[in-house]
Design an enzyme around this catalytic site. Structure first.
Site: not given
Ligand code: FAD
Ligand code: NAI
Length: 467
Positions: A42, A52, A183, A188, A314, A446
């Site tokens: 992801t 980003k 959230g 973002e 995750d 500074h």
């Molecule tokens: P993932 O990155 O979800 O990877 C899991 C992998 O497992 C995937 O490639 C999937 O295809 C694979 N997989 C699943 N099941 C199987 C299977 N059965 N066999 C083979 N492969 C499989 N976090 C931050 O810290 N900073 C950020 O700025 C940030 N921005 C984000 C922005 C967005 C839009 C989103 C959606 C998330 C963001 N996150 C951010 C959260 C971050 O992406 C996740 O916390 C992170 O990717 C989790 O890592 P992971 O390795 O647990 O799983």
């Molecule tokens: P989130 O958990 O951060 O926020 C979800 C928001 O939706 C909360 O404020 C919640 O109260 C609200 N909500 C829930 N159900 C609702 C409903 N039915 N109607 C209206 N509001 C509702 O989840 P988000 O933003 O989807 O991000 C998921 C995760 O991805 C984050 O928790 C974070 O861990 C990760 N992430 C991290 C980033 C970073 O580190 N910069 C950037 C993007 C994602």
């Protein structure tokens, strides 16, 4: 005969690929299994990296439109070439994804393309279309990550009604964007599209944005986002989204029920959280337990209920953050290799990459109050920081929370430009059990924004100089 390994990691997101590399460094024979065409999960493909890249590009666009002139840089009003901006983002993704492929090869990690399923302790089946193969292994790490939480009655088509994935690939700027959920993702990506010209309304179920964040910071953050032009409908729920001939009709209600209100939108972004992804992994058949929230249940050593099978990232408890998954990947690899792997969950920084950024580490005021811990607060505004004044980036402040008796730093929360970089000096301080005085007595260059971090630490004892 099935090929055999010391460790098979299922999933190559930041948890999985980092775990594989660390295990290989420690001399284990390692394989990864990935169902997607590219490595990186992801984070690299549809999360951290593309979001980003768009945050960066859209911020530059906004600066060019509104802030260059005040510095004496006269330009025509900038024109948006969205296709090129998307190509810029895709290029960043591709560079990072290729980087992971290179690192896996360099560390001699064998990669299996296909969907992994656990047949039992020590056996993983990989299915790629009609082809299946079985691999034998001493240990298995589940690192399958998370997926978008769906909202009942709101069908995501990734074109008009999008999750974060679709919001990263829109082919035109929506006139009106309704974001469900205030959230991290909603704020973002809402910021990205607002900067590019969309009218953004965020609908949030609770009476505050970014639940879990220090309440004072969250309030000030919302005020700044409002000032930038994002509208908020708080304590409100979306009850339905209907497709019209042109656009969408979004029906909302007060969170506790009441009269319905309708909003028009061109695009709706559903950003109400993420859920663990375990589909097709064969957990139940293999006897691997889940917790009450559907996450793979693990103990303090990432061990699941089936001996020899571990899980990280995750898909297990804790914040859904890339760096948390990475640290767990390193720790579990070390444990499997017979070393003492460990993650300090008390010191995991969190950053929201809006403008200004919001960064925090450690506990919030609410958590300290709930735990009955006496604490002192030291606050310092960027308005009083020389560099911020020179750069005109004066929004925000640094807030330290330190134990009243011992002065040990218990938390730090920063809202301001570059907050996401500055937070790490506090993370290091906290890892060493440092006090606010330790930081206050550390010389800071500074003029830097980081001087505000030092001054906030000084403010804990009421001795900030520039305030
Ligand atoms: P993932 O990155 O979800 O990877 C899991 C992998 O497992 C995937 O490639 C999937 O295809 C694979 N997989 C699943 N099941 C199987 C299977 N059965 N066999 C083979 N492969 C499989 N976090 C931050 O810290 N900073 C950020 O700025 C940030 N921005 C984000 C922005 C967005 C839009 C989103 C959606 C998330 C963001 N996150 C951010 C959260 C971050 O992406 C996740 O916390 C992170 O990717 C989790 O890592 P992971 O390795 O647990 O799983
Ligand atoms: P989130 O958990 O951060 O926020 C979800 C928001 O939706 C909360 O404020 C919640 O109260 C609200 N909500 C829930 N159900 C609702 C409903 N039915 N109607 C209206 N509001 C509702 O989840 P988000 O933003 O989807 O991000 C998921 C995760 O991805 C984050 O928790 C974070 O861990 C990760 N992430 C991290 C980033 C970073 O580190 N910069 C950037 C993007 C994602």
């Amino acid at each position: 005969m099935a090929e055999s390994f010391d460790l098979v990691v299922i999933g190559t997101g930041p948890g999985g690929y980092v775990c594989a590399i660390r295990a290989a460094q420690l001399g284990l024979k390692v394989a990864v299994v990935e169902k997607n065409p590219t490595f990186g999960g992801t984070c690299l493909n549809i999360g951290c990296i593309p979001s980003k890249a768009l945050l960066h590009a859209s911020e530059e666009f906004e600066k060019a439109a509104h802030h260059f002139a005040e510095m004496g840089i006269k330009i025509e009003a900038p024109k948006l070439d969205l296709a090129t901006m998307m190509a810029f983002k895709d290029d960043g993704v591709s560079g990072n994804v290729k980087g992971v492929e290179f690192l896996l090869k360099k560390n001699k990690v064998t990669a299996f393309k296909g969907k992994g399923r656990i047949l039992g302790a020590g056996t993983v089946e990989v299915a790629d279309g009609d082809k299946t193969e079985t691999i034998e292994t001493k240990a298995i790490v589940i690192a399958t990550g998370s997926d978008v939480t769906r909202l009942k009655g709101v069908e995501i088509d990734e074109k008009q009604i999008v999750s974060s994935t679709g919001a990263l690939t829109l082919d035109k700027v929506p006139e009106k964007l309704v974001v469900i959920g205030a959230g991290i993702i909603g704020l973002e990506l809402g910021s990205v599209w607002r900067r590019l010209g969309a009218r953004v309304t965020v609908v949030e179920f609770l009476d505050r944005i970014t639940p879990g964040m220090d309440a004072g910071i969250s309030k000030d953050f919302q005020r700044l986002l409002k000032k930038q032009g994002i509208d908020f409908l708080m304590s409100t729920k979306v009850t339905g989204v209907e497709k019209q001939k042109k656009g969408l009709k979004v029906t909302t209600e007060p969170a506790q029920g009441g009269e319905a209100t309708v909003l028009d939108a061109d695009v709706v972004l559903v950003a109400i959280g993420r859920v663990p992804f375990t589909e097709g992994l064969g957990l139940d058949e293999a006897g691997i337990k889940r917790d009450d929230r559907g996450r793979v249940d693990v103990d303090d050593h990432f061990q699941t209920s089936l001996a020899g099978v571990y899980a990280i990232g995750d898909v297990v408890r804790g914040p859904m953050l890339a760096h948390k998954g990475e640290d767990e990947g390193v720790a579990v690899a070390e444990i499997i290799a017979g070393k003492a792997g460990h993650v300090n969950y008390g010191v995991i920084p969190s950053v929201i990459y809006t403008s200004p950024e919001v960064a925090s580490v450690g506990q919030t005021e609410e958590e300290l109050k709930a735990a009955g811990i006496d604490y002192k607060v030291g606050k310092f505004p960027f308005m009083a920081n020389g560099r911020a004044k020179a750069n005109r980036t004066t929004d925000g402040y640094v807030k330290f929370l330190a134990d009243s008796k011992t002065d040990r730093v218990l938390g730090c929360h920063i809202i301001g430009t570059n907050a996401g970089e500055m937070i790490h000096e506090v993370a290091v301080l906290m890892e060493f059990g440092g006090s606010s005085e330790d930081l206050a007595r550390t010389c800071h260059a500074h003029p830097t924004l980081s001087e505000a971090v030092k001054e906030a630490a000084m403010a804990v004892e009421g001795r900030a100089i520039h305030m």
